[in-house]
Design a protein around this motif. Structure first.
Motif, PDB file in Angstrom:
ATOM      1  N   SER A 193     -10.164  71.130 -33.007  1.00 50.98           N
ATOM      2  CA  SER A 193      -9.294  70.234 -33.782  1.00 50.98           C
ATOM      3  C   SER A 193      -9.654  68.759 -33.624  1.00 50.98           C
ATOM      4  CB  SER A 193      -7.821  70.450 -33.407  1.00 50.98           C
ATOM      5  OG  SER A 193      -7.640  70.348 -32.019  1.00 50.98           O
ATOM      6  N   ALA A 194     -10.695  68.444 -32.884  1.00 50.30           N
ATOM      7  CA  ALA A 194     -11.120  67.041 -32.763  1.00 50.30           C
ATOM      8  C   ALA A 194     -12.616  66.985 -32.479  1.00 50.30           C
ATOM      9  CB  ALA A 194     -10.352  66.339 -31.647  1.00 50.30           C
ATOM     10  N   LYS A 195     -13.278  66.045 -33.103  1.00 55.49           N
ATOM     11  CA  LYS A 195     -14.736  65.912 -32.938  1.00 55.49           C
ATOM     12  C   LYS A 195     -15.080  65.234 -31.610  1.00 55.49           C
ATOM     13  CE  LYS A 195     -19.021  65.798 -34.671  1.00 55.49           C
ATOM     14  NZ  LYS A 195     -19.742  67.057 -34.892  1.00 55.49           N
ATOM     15  N   VAL A 196     -14.208  64.288 -31.191  1.00 53.56           N
ATOM     16  CA  VAL A 196     -14.505  63.529 -29.976  1.00 53.56           C
ATOM     17  C   VAL A 196     -13.449  63.834 -28.913  1.00 53.56           C
ATOM     18  CG1 VAL A 196     -15.684  61.694 -31.243  1.00 53.56           C
ATOM     19  CG2 VAL A 196     -13.237  61.475 -30.773  1.00 53.56           C
ATOM     20  N   THR A 197     -13.707  63.384 -27.711  1.00 55.33           N
ATOM     21  CA  THR A 197     -12.796  63.691 -26.600  1.00 55.33           C
ATOM     22  C   THR A 197     -11.561  62.779 -26.653  1.00 55.33           C
ATOM     23  OG1 THR A 197     -13.763  62.065 -25.118  1.00 55.33           O
ATOM     24  CG2 THR A 197     -14.758  64.266 -25.121  1.00 55.33           C
ATOM     25  N   PRO A 198     -10.481  63.173 -25.942  1.00 46.99           N
ATOM     26  CA  PRO A 198      -9.307  62.289 -25.865  1.00 46.99           C
ATOM     27  C   PRO A 198      -9.670  60.900 -25.354  1.00 46.99           C
ATOM     28  CG  PRO A 198      -8.747  64.468 -25.039  1.00 46.99           C
ATOM     29  CD  PRO A 198     -10.220  64.480 -25.297  1.00 46.99           C
ATOM     30  N   SER A 199     -10.533  60.817 -24.367  1.00 45.88           N
ATOM     31  CA  SER A 199     -10.911  59.506 -23.811  1.00 45.88           C
ATOM     32  C   SER A 199     -11.607  58.649 -24.863  1.00 45.88           C
ATOM     33  CB  SER A 199     -11.859  59.680 -22.625  1.00 45.88           C
ATOM     34  OG  SER A 199     -11.207  60.354 -21.600  1.00 45.88           O
ATOM     35  N   GLU A 200     -12.472  59.270 -25.654  1.00 42.16           N
ATOM     36  CA  GLU A 200     -13.191  58.499 -26.679  1.00 42.16           C
ATOM     37  C   GLU A 200     -12.209  57.951 -27.714  1.00 42.16           C
ATOM     38  OE1 GLU A 200     -17.592  60.578 -26.697  1.00 42.16           O
ATOM     39  OE2 GLU A 200     -15.937  61.694 -27.551  1.00 42.16           O
ATOM     40  N   ARG A 201     -11.213  58.755 -28.059  1.00 46.82           N
ATOM     41  CA  ARG A 201     -10.225  58.271 -29.033  1.00 46.82           C
ATOM     42  C   ARG A 201      -9.418  57.130 -28.431  1.00 46.82           C
ATOM     43  NH1 ARG A 201      -7.735  63.813 -31.400  1.00 46.82           N
ATOM     44  NH2 ARG A 201      -7.356  62.732 -33.348  1.00 46.82           N
ATOM     45  N   ALA A 202      -8.977  57.292 -27.189  1.00 48.76           N
ATOM     46  CA  ALA A 202      -8.162  56.248 -26.554  1.00 48.76           C
ATOM     47  C   ALA A 202      -8.947  54.951 -26.419  1.00 48.76           C
ATOM     48  CB  ALA A 202      -7.690  56.737 -25.192  1.00 48.76           C
ATOM     49  N   GLY A 204     -11.185  53.841 -28.368  1.00 53.98           N
ATOM     50  CA  GLY A 204     -11.250  53.206 -29.690  1.00 53.98           C
ATOM     51  C   GLY A 204     -10.023  52.385 -30.028  1.00 53.98           C
ATOM     52  N   PHE A 205      -8.898  52.722 -29.414  1.00 51.83           N
ATOM     53  CA  PHE A 205      -7.673  51.953 -29.664  1.00 51.83           C
ATOM     54  C   PHE A 205      -7.536  50.760 -28.718  1.00 51.83           C
ATOM     55  CE2 PHE A 205      -6.468  55.866 -31.824  1.00 51.83           C
ATOM     56  CZ  PHE A 205      -5.799  55.379 -32.929  1.00 51.83           C
ATOM     57  N   GLY A 206      -8.459  50.617 -27.778  1.00 49.61           N
ATOM     58  CA  GLY A 206      -8.401  49.477 -26.862  1.00 49.61           C
ATOM     59  C   GLY A 206      -7.631  49.754 -25.593  1.00 49.61           C
ATOM     60  N   LEU A 207      -7.406  51.034 -25.275  1.00 48.12           N
ATOM     61  CA  LEU A 207      -6.735  51.360 -24.017  1.00 48.12           C
ATOM     62  C   LEU A 207      -7.770  51.386 -22.883  1.00 48.12           C
ATOM     63  CD1 LEU A 207      -4.584  54.378 -25.279  1.00 48.12           C
ATOM     64  CD2 LEU A 207      -3.832  52.023 -24.998  1.00 48.12           C
ATOM     65  N   ALA A 208      -7.337  50.996 -21.686  1.00 46.67           N
ATOM     66  CA  ALA A 208      -8.187  51.198 -20.506  1.00 46.67           C
ATOM     67  C   ALA A 208      -8.144  52.684 -20.182  1.00 46.67           C
ATOM     68  CB  ALA A 208      -7.670  50.379 -19.334  1.00 46.67           C
ATOM     69  N   VAL A 209      -9.302  53.288 -19.934  1.00 50.73           N
ATOM     70  CA  VAL A 209      -9.374  54.750 -19.846  1.00 50.73           C
ATOM     71  C   VAL A 209      -9.990  55.195 -18.522  1.00 50.73           C
ATOM     72  CG1 VAL A 209     -10.510  56.784 -20.842  1.00 50.73           C
ATOM     73  CG2 VAL A 209      -9.536  55.052 -22.342  1.00 50.73           C
ATOM     74  N   ARG A 210      -9.446  56.271 -17.981  1.00 51.98           N
ATOM     75  CA  ARG A 210     -10.095  56.903 -16.832  1.00 51.98           C
ATOM     76  C   ARG A 210      -9.948  58.416 -16.947  1.00 51.98           C
ATOM     77  NH1 ARG A 210      -9.374  55.212 -10.494  1.00 51.98           N
ATOM     78  NH2 ARG A 210     -10.139  53.178 -11.157  1.00 51.98           N
ATOM     79  N   GLU A 211     -11.038  59.132 -16.661  1.00 51.17           N
ATOM     80  CA  GLU A 211     -10.988  60.597 -16.633  1.00 51.17           C
ATOM     81  C   GLU A 211     -10.706  61.051 -15.205  1.00 51.17           C
ATOM     82  OE1 GLU A 211     -14.550  62.020 -18.536  1.00 51.17           O
ATOM     83  OE2 GLU A 211     -13.865  61.304 -20.493  1.00 51.17           O
ATOM     84  N   VAL A 238      -2.817  51.965 -20.115  1.00 46.87           N
ATOM     85  CA  VAL A 238      -3.904  52.787 -19.570  1.00 46.87           C
ATOM     86  C   VAL A 238      -3.770  54.207 -20.099  1.00 46.87           C
ATOM     87  CG1 VAL A 238      -4.870  53.755 -17.449  1.00 46.87           C
ATOM     88  CG2 VAL A 238      -3.997  51.418 -17.449  1.00 46.87           C
ATOM     89  N   PHE A 239      -4.897  54.828 -20.297  1.00 49.35           N
ATOM     90  CA  PHE A 239      -4.935  56.243 -20.707  1.00 49.35           C
ATOM     91  C   PHE A 239      -5.622  57.046 -19.604  1.00 49.35           C
ATOM     92  CE2 PHE A 239      -6.996  59.890 -22.658  1.00 49.35           C
ATOM     93  CZ  PHE A 239      -6.052  60.371 -23.548  1.00 49.35           C
ATOM     94  N   LEU A 240      -4.899  58.017 -19.050  1.00 50.58           N
ATOM     95  CA  LEU A 240      -5.497  58.897 -18.044  1.00 50.58           C
ATOM     96  C   LEU A 240      -5.749  60.265 -18.674  1.00 50.58           C
ATOM     97  CD1 LEU A 240      -3.345  58.156 -14.838  1.00 50.58           C
ATOM     98  CD2 LEU A 240      -5.567  57.174 -15.478  1.00 50.58           C
ATOM     99  N   ASP A 241      -6.995  60.679 -18.681  1.00 51.30           N
ATOM    100  CA  ASP A 241      -7.370  61.990 -19.238  1.00 51.30           C
ATOM    101  C   ASP A 241      -7.452  62.972 -18.071  1.00 51.30           C
ATOM    102  OD1 ASP A 241      -8.505  64.180 -20.420  1.00 51.30           O
ATOM    103  OD2 ASP A 241     -10.240  63.124 -21.255  1.00 51.30           O
TER     104      ASP A 241
END
Ligand SMILES: Cc1ncc(C[n+]2csc(CCOP(=O)(O)OP(=O)(O)O)c2C)c(N)n1
Ligand SMILES: [Mg+2]
Length: 341
Positions: A193-202, A204-211, A238-241
């Protein structure tokens, strides 16, 4: 985590696991109406995230919310009573599994609508007086309250969540988006249901991301501390995956359907990484003996047994009270705005 923190994490995770196993028994015995969505396997995420929160922080939860609510410290007895639709439930039995809340602990509700908790969390973050939200120039950007939105990988395909990512980033809201990436939305694998990962999407919105390894409570705790500090210090959301896995079906009734969307090998591979067994092993490394762990397990068992006894002793609401607690009393401001007299 030091030994005390790790013991507390173990107790919380054991409590969530035993709560959920007991819920399954009570659903099958028809003591809890309907089906519920068990959190079994994902205990490290709620436990590590909630351990990093302060007393004024708030969270919003999901359809799979029991772990968040207990992880934040709600009383299991009142939670069982809520699921059993009893008057002593957290919400007098009106919310049930998917709409349980405890505002006194900053739990702004589980939510049966996938993705719908995040805008509530954003509203709480906006109301926290974050400088970015209010547009006030100030050198002290620290805020009193951080909001955490828990949600699953499937929720990221809901427009409302993507809209919330956007505004949270634009307004630099003090928020943590805690994605419980268990790889499936009901039976649909994330990649379908998605081409890219949750982190990649987050990103793109300008969130700080960590897996994050969501099966490791110490890894979640460390990432959550960083995320909460990032948000609290005014540096934005922040987005935590959190990569994790549910060990059981999507809900209590799934086993009756005989679905084959996950292989036996896949489930066993993840079960081999049970987050509770991992913490027990680490506690042995901190010097605890098997007898110490057995004593902790006994305490959790007694706590849950007492909670079930409490819930069973609670009355069902009188039918005439069905509409009680369902609507807020309008304040003067809202009453005037909406034309009430
Ligand atoms: C808006 C909305 N669409 C569909 C559903 C039905 N539904 C309930 S849970 C779920 C899957 C959610 O997947 P995810 O967000 O990954 O959470 P998980 O169940 O894996 O914890 C769906 C589609 C719903 N409750 N709300
Ligand atoms: Mg999922």
């Amino acid at each position: 985590m030091d030994t005390t923190e790790l013991i507390r994490a173990y107790q919380t995770m054991r409590t969530i696991r035993l709560f959920e196993e007991t819920v399954v028994t009570l659903v099958n015995a028809n003591e809890i109406p309907g089906v519920t969505h068990e959190y079994i396997g994902q205990e490290a995420v709620a436990t590590g995230m909630c351990a990093a929160l302060g007393p004024d922080d708030v969270l919003t939860s999901t359809h799979r919310g029991h772990g968040h609510i207990i992880g934040r410290g709600a009383d299991p007895g009142r939670m069982f009573a809520e699921l059993m639709a009893r008057v002593d439930g957290l919400n007098h039995g009106r919310g049930g599994s998917m709409h349980a809340a405890d505002v006194s602990l900053g739990i702004y509700g589980a939510n049966g609508i996938v993705g719908a908790g995040a805008p509530f969390a954003a509203g709480a973050a906006w109301a926290s007086g974050a400088p970015g939200a209010a547009g006030e120039p100030t050198t002290d950007r620290r805020v009193r309250r951080v909001s955490v939105a828990f949600f699953g990988d499937g929720a990221i395909n809901q427009g409302v969540l993507l809209e919330t990512f956007n505004l949270a980033a634009a307004w630099e809201l003090p928020m943590v988006f805690c994605c419980e990436n268990n790889g499936y939305a009901v039976t649909t694998p994330a990649a379908a249901s998605a081409k890219v990962t949750p982190s990649e999407r987050a990103t793109g919105f300008g969130l700080a991301v960590r897996e994050v390894d969501g099966m490791d409570v110490e890894a979640v705790y460390e990432a959550a501390q960083w995320a909460v500090d990032h948000a609290r210090s005014g540096r934005g959301p922040v987005f935590l995956d959190c990569r994790c896995y549910r060990f059981v079906g999507h809900n209590t009734g799934e086993h009756m359907l005989g679905l084959q969307y996950r292989t036996h090998d896949e489930i066993e591979l993840w079960r081999g990484r049970d987050p509770i067994t991992a913490v027990a092993d680490r506690l042995r490394g901190h010097g605890l003996a098997d007898a110490d762990l057995a004593r902790l397990d006994d305490e959790v068992q007694q706590h849950i047994d007492a909670a079930v006894t409490f819930a069973r002793a609670s009355a069902s609401p009188e039918p005439a009270t069905a509409m009680d607690y369902m609507y807020a009393t309008p304040t003067l401001t809202t009453a005037t705005r909406w034309g009430h007299r």
